[in-house]
Design an enzyme around this catalytic site. Structure first.
Site, PDB file in Angstrom:
ATOM      1  N   CYS A  86      42.009  44.502  42.606  1.00  0.00           N
ATOM      2  CA  CYS A  86      42.618  43.572  41.655  1.00  0.00           C
ATOM      3  C   CYS A  86      41.526  42.884  40.818  1.00  0.00           C
ATOM      4  CB  CYS A  86      43.479  42.561  42.413  1.00  0.00           C
ATOM      5  SG  CYS A  86      44.707  41.763  41.374  1.00  0.00           S
ATOM      6  N   HIS A 195      46.988  46.149  46.189  1.00  0.00           N
ATOM      7  CA  HIS A 195      46.285  45.473  47.280  1.00  0.00           C
ATOM      8  C   HIS A 195      46.480  46.185  48.618  1.00  0.00           C
ATOM      9  CE1 HIS A 195      45.185  41.617  45.283  1.00  0.00           C
ATOM     10  NE2 HIS A 195      46.221  41.891  44.511  1.00  0.00           N
ATOM     11  N   GLU A 197      44.880  45.636  51.272  1.00  0.00           N
ATOM     12  CA  GLU A 197      44.708  44.677  52.378  1.00  0.00           C
ATOM     13  C   GLU A 197      45.998  43.925  52.669  1.00  0.00           C
ATOM     14  OE1 GLU A 197      44.007  44.053  49.328  1.00  0.00           O
ATOM     15  OE2 GLU A 197      44.043  41.910  48.861  1.00  0.00           O
TER      16      GLU A 197
END
Lengths: 227, 754
Positions: A86, A195, A197
């Protein structure tokens, strides 16, 4: 495998990246303040999401001048793994470690959802554990994810297999060729808007992000064994 | 550096202020001015009048609402901090506390929607981290006019973008909330923002100035001329000239907020702080006066030390500025350097601006002279209190005989279901929440769109459920019942997600309290809320009052917003409204009566607002919630959905949308099909359960004394409903979902063809 997560003023996914590395890999991971330039003790760097310096000038435009980016540059040259997520992707573009630029989402709104993607290249240190062409789901959350590059760069990216992830279904930001993530020619620097994560545990809505981290570890361990 | 440049601003003399009644422009009455003279024993100067007027505004002093607010139950075994600090705090075990509060930013949003809404978010975040807590979630409750007006679309679009911008940049997930549209909010939209944080018990902070001689430290953005008299502006009706009050709206800098947040939490972690408070409404005035009042001390400040954005600011401007992203700290003498180290790391401007004194006075110096000298208690504890007159409004009496049900009984359920799902108050709010980052911090287990959002508690198996609720239509029709329902529904929502309700924060959005009918609404609503809170054992630990929500004499729907937090004991208990498995048995809990006053059906079909809202029996409500929670904790519930707006029909449809699952439902009732399906009777829940468990769940629910009947099963991709053997609804889930999802984007883009 030792991971660094640089923290810029305004980073806000730093903690999430650290948690994901611990959760998925159980490997050592450290937050590194942006004023530190020495990253020699690490094997991989994750540039986290957020709004470095408020993104007031242009996303990532100020963060690229932070001392820590010297360390990132060096690590990239040494063949260490660099993952920009990002805002981290935006910083990599500004730093010239990846080609192209970022524009505001074409609908001019911030967009947060769980997005479907296709793995376009599974022969990279970041994608070994995915199947070629596999459909996966990662969360997205950005206002400026509208990736742009010129025709020439695009054909080069296509030809070299540097387009790593593409949006499937609705393109959430208007990016060129539905690009969600790209890597450098050498394949050790990956930038993506979604994302991974945020997709590592069952209750998060997707666990597809785990394999991005396990790929990195498997690649690195394989490499170390050879060396 | 600020040179000794003299100010060009002309300030009237104390005598002139009195003779010409200039204090009235600041919202101060003649009687209040006399009181100020009494407190000071002399005429106040311009700065002092300004300070008194903001401190005595409704926004800061609650002078109209204080007598009512005392009725709220504020105590309970797990209350660590009740009202009076930045935010309330409740024990959640493991030495942790949840800190939360909701606050309004209505008037700023009405004139400058992006910044008005954004700074509302900023303020509530500071309230939470000023308690030492790490903010983990944001919610917001929005009320706007109907979207057929371009101006309302502009206000709504910008307010949502402002909320999104602020929360996204700071990196706190916006996980839930609600949005309603009604023409009565057209000129006066409501933006209520809620923040939830987590703190270890021993790290809980207070906004207190103690220890005589200790330094008072200013940190954050420099002070500018923005937001001067914002608290006063928030405490008057909006009028023709409100647009000109745009300078009373502040501009937010979420990046600065993020730095401030991290720096303050680092100071908390190091245990350096004695007191910390946000400079919110009434800025430096309110923070310093309140901190001194709570410490039983005084504060002396040198305004020349205050970081300033512009040259030549007067004491009046410095004290009344509502520039954002500023905090006031009190630390032990000698520890200034430790504080500075942390603040420097985060590149934050800071300055020692004063000292704690023992004389109980707020004394200000500027250019070497004393420019204000006020007894602190007269600003805070001795602020005026008004016992306003109440009168039952005529509309309330007239509505006693209205029977909206009669006009609605003959409606065709299939047709009205489409209308109801496509009505903005029921339709999907994805257009809104997809602009909010609801996943950052990676703890969001239930994202926006379910009854309540769920945020995991890191390092434990527990989670917090949270929601906001408030139905202005019900409150208008019967403020007492409506107030109680707001609390009950919020509690039911967190119960349906698997949590035990812990406590609430509330924002009371009402009209002018000086009008007896308006004050009656407020008083009745507070009564109903208090009763429900007492019954459901959910104390009120903080909140905010926003009165004067009127434009050109027309008030909004009276809208108390309840922010509820509940505790989920184990991740296994997290439950959503979504059907998960074909064949699962559907159980309807509670009693369904012909109650459609203020309902969505009434709104959609007749556009009227009449009759009485649904009745609430708190005894039954409590039993229902206990029953549902028991079933969930035994692991026997696949999905749970509170029946609220749009009743059973909407609950059945909504539960199927996420996984594209339909239902086959058979109902027997003496009511007309439309009345049964769209009734908004309270204390009802729809469960889907494994067929193997259905009998056990029914027995469990019945043992709590709650009616529970199987009404069908999860099946296929169609919603099929029979009433008394007649098929009344047979639609594909996909078609219903398209209506439900398309309504809001379509309304926001009326000229679009796609």
């Amino acid at each position: 495998m030792r991971f660094a997560v640089p923290v810029f003023p305004g980073s806000n996914c730093d903690v999430d990246c650290i948690k994901a590395v611990k959760e998925v890999l159980g490997q050592p991971v450290e937050a590194v303040w942006h004023q530190e330039s020495d990253l020699d003790r690490f094997d991989a760097v994750i540039l986290p999401g957020g709004f470095s310096y408020g993104d007031y000038l242009r996303t990532g435009a100020l963060a690229r001048f932070s001392p820590v980016m010297e360390g990132v540059q060096k690590a990239a040259e040494q063949g260490k793994l660099i993952l920009g997520i990002c805002n981290g992707f935006q910083v990599l573009l500004e730093a010239g470690l990846l080609p192209g630029a970022m524009r505001r989402n074409d609908h001019l709104q911030f967009r947060c959802s769980i997005q479907s993607l296709r793995v376009e290249n599974n022969r990279l240190p970041f994608t070994l554990d995915y199947r070629a062409g596999e459909d996966i789901r990662f969360p997205i959350a950005h206002g400026e994810g509208n990736y742009y590059c010129d025709e020439e760069t695009l054909s080069r990216l296509e030809a070299n297999g540097q387009i790593v992830f593409r949006y499937t279904g609705e393109n959430p930001n208007g990016s060129v060729a539905d690009i969600a993530g790209i890597c450098n020619e050498r394949g050790n620097v990956l930038g993506l808007m979604p994302h991974p994560e945020r997709a590592v545990l069952d209750w998060m809505g997707s666990e597809d992000g785990r394999r991005l981290f396990t790929s990195m570890l498997r690649y690195w361990e394989g490499k170390s064994d050879v060396a | 550096m600020l040179p000794e440049q003299t100010t060009t601003v002309w300030e009237p003399s104390p005598e002139k202020i009195q003779a010409e009644g200039l204090y009235r422009d600041m919202g101060m009455t003649d009687e209040e001015f006399e009181q100020v003279i009494g407190h000071l024993g002399r005429l106040p100067n311009w700065t002092e009048v300004g300070i008194y007027s903001v401190m005595w505004s409704e926004h800061c002093s609650y002078k109209n609402s204080k007598p009512l607010l005392r009725r709220f139950p504020v105590e309970g075994p797990h209350v660590l901090q009740g009202p009076g600090e930045g935010a309330g705090a409740l024990d959640i075990g493991n030495n942790q506390a949840v800190v939360f509060k909701v606050e309004s930013h209505n008037h700023p949003t009405a004139v400058e929607p992006f910044q008005g809404a954004a700074t509302g978010v900023g303020g509530i975040i500071r309230d939470v981290f000023s308690m030492g807590a790490r903010p983990v979630a944001l919610l917001n409750s929005l009320r706007f006019g109907t979207l057929d007006s371009p101006r309302v679309r502009y206000l709504f679009e910008q307010a949502v973008a402002g909320i999104a911008h602020y929360g996204n940049v700071v990196g706190i997930p916006t996980v839930g909330g609600e949005v309603e549209f009604d023409r009565r909010y057209e000129e006066n939209p409501l933006v209520n923002a809620m923040c939830v944080g987590i703190v270890d018990h021993d790290k809980l902070q207070k906004g207190v100035a103690s220890g005589i001689g200790n330094p008072v430290i200013y940190v954050g953005s420099s002070t500018g001329r923005d937001g001067i008299h914002g608290a006063t502006f928030a405490s008057e009706e909006l009028g023709e000239d409100s647009e000109e009050k745009r300078p009373a709206v502040q501009a937010g800098d979420p990046f600065m907020e993020k730095l401030l947040l991290e720096a303050c939490l680092e100071l908390v972690e190091k245990g350096i702080l004695i007191g910390i408070q946000d400079m919110g409404a009434a800025g430096l005035t309110c923070s310093s006066a309140e901190m001194a009042a709570k410490g039983g001390t005084g504060i002396e400040m040198d305004l020349d030390q205050v970081p300033q954005r512009e040259k030549g600011m007067t004491p009046y401007e410095i004290m009344l500025s509502e520039s954002q992203e500023r905090m006031l700290l009190v630390v032990e003498e000698g520890r200034q350097d430790e504080v500075r180290q942390v603040l420097d790391k985060w590149n934050l401007p800071s300055a020692v601006v004063g000292r704690v004194t023992g004389d109980g006075r707020l004394r200000l110096r500027h250019g070497g002279e004393i420019v204000a000298d006020i007894p602190v208690n007269t600003l805070v504890d001795d602020a005026p209190v008004y016992h306003r007159e109440q009168r039952e409004p005529a509309y309330y009496r007239e509505n006693a005989s209205a029977r909206p049900e009669e006009a609605l009984a003959d409606q065709n359920p299939a047709q009205v279901l489409r209308k109801v799902l496509g009505s903005l108050n029921v339709a999907s709010k994805r257009w809104v929440y997809q602009q909010y980052d609801h996943m950052v911090r990676t703890n969001t287990a239930v994202r926006p769109g379910s009854d309540a959002a769920v945020v995991m508690l890191e390092g434990t198996d527990k989670a917090l459920a949270m929601c906001t609720d408030g139905n202005g239509r019900y409150v208008y029709l019967n403020p007492r019942e409506g107030g109680a329902i707001a609390v009950a529904e919020a509690a039911r929502n967190v119960v349906c997600s698997g949590a035990r309700p812990l406590g609430i924060t509330d924002c009371l959005n009402f009209g002018n309290p000086e009008k007896p009918e308006g004050f009656w609404q407020l008083a009745q609503a507070v009564e109903g809320m208090s009763e429900a809170c007492r019954f459901l054992e959910t104390p009120v630990v903080g909140g905010n009052v926003s009165l004067y929500n009127e434009t050109r004499g027309e008030a909004i729907l009276p809208t108390p917003v309840v922010g509820m937090v509940g505790l989920i004991e184990s991740r296994e208990h997290i439950t959503t409204q979504d059907f998960r498995q074909e064949g699962d048995v559907l159980l309807l809990l509670g009693e369904t009566r012909a109650e459609l006053g203020g309902s969505v059906l009434e709104q959609v079909v007749t556009g009227e607002l009449s009759g009485r809202p649904p009745r609430l029996d708190l005894e039954k409500e409590k039993k229902l919630q206990e029953a549902v929670l028991a079933a969930i904790r035994q692991g026997k519930v696949r999905s749970a959905h509170d029946l609220s707006s749009g009743g059973l029909a909407v609950a059945l449809a909504e539960s199927g949308f996420a996984n594209g699952l339909g239902a086959e439902v058979e109902l027997d009732t003496e009511l007309a099909p439309a009345l049964f399906l769209f009734s908004e009777s309270q204390s009802r829940v729809l469960l889907s359960v494994d067929p193997q468990q259905a009998e056990a769940v029914q027995e469990l629910i019945a043992s709590h004394g709650i009616p529970c009947r199987p009404i069908g099963r999860v099946a296929g991709d169609r919603l099929q409903i029979q009433v008394n053997g007649q098929q009344v609804i047979d639609e594909t889930v996909a078609a219903l979902k398209a209506i439900w999802e398309g309504a809001l984007p379509c309304a926001m883009n009326p000229s679009s063809t796609n």
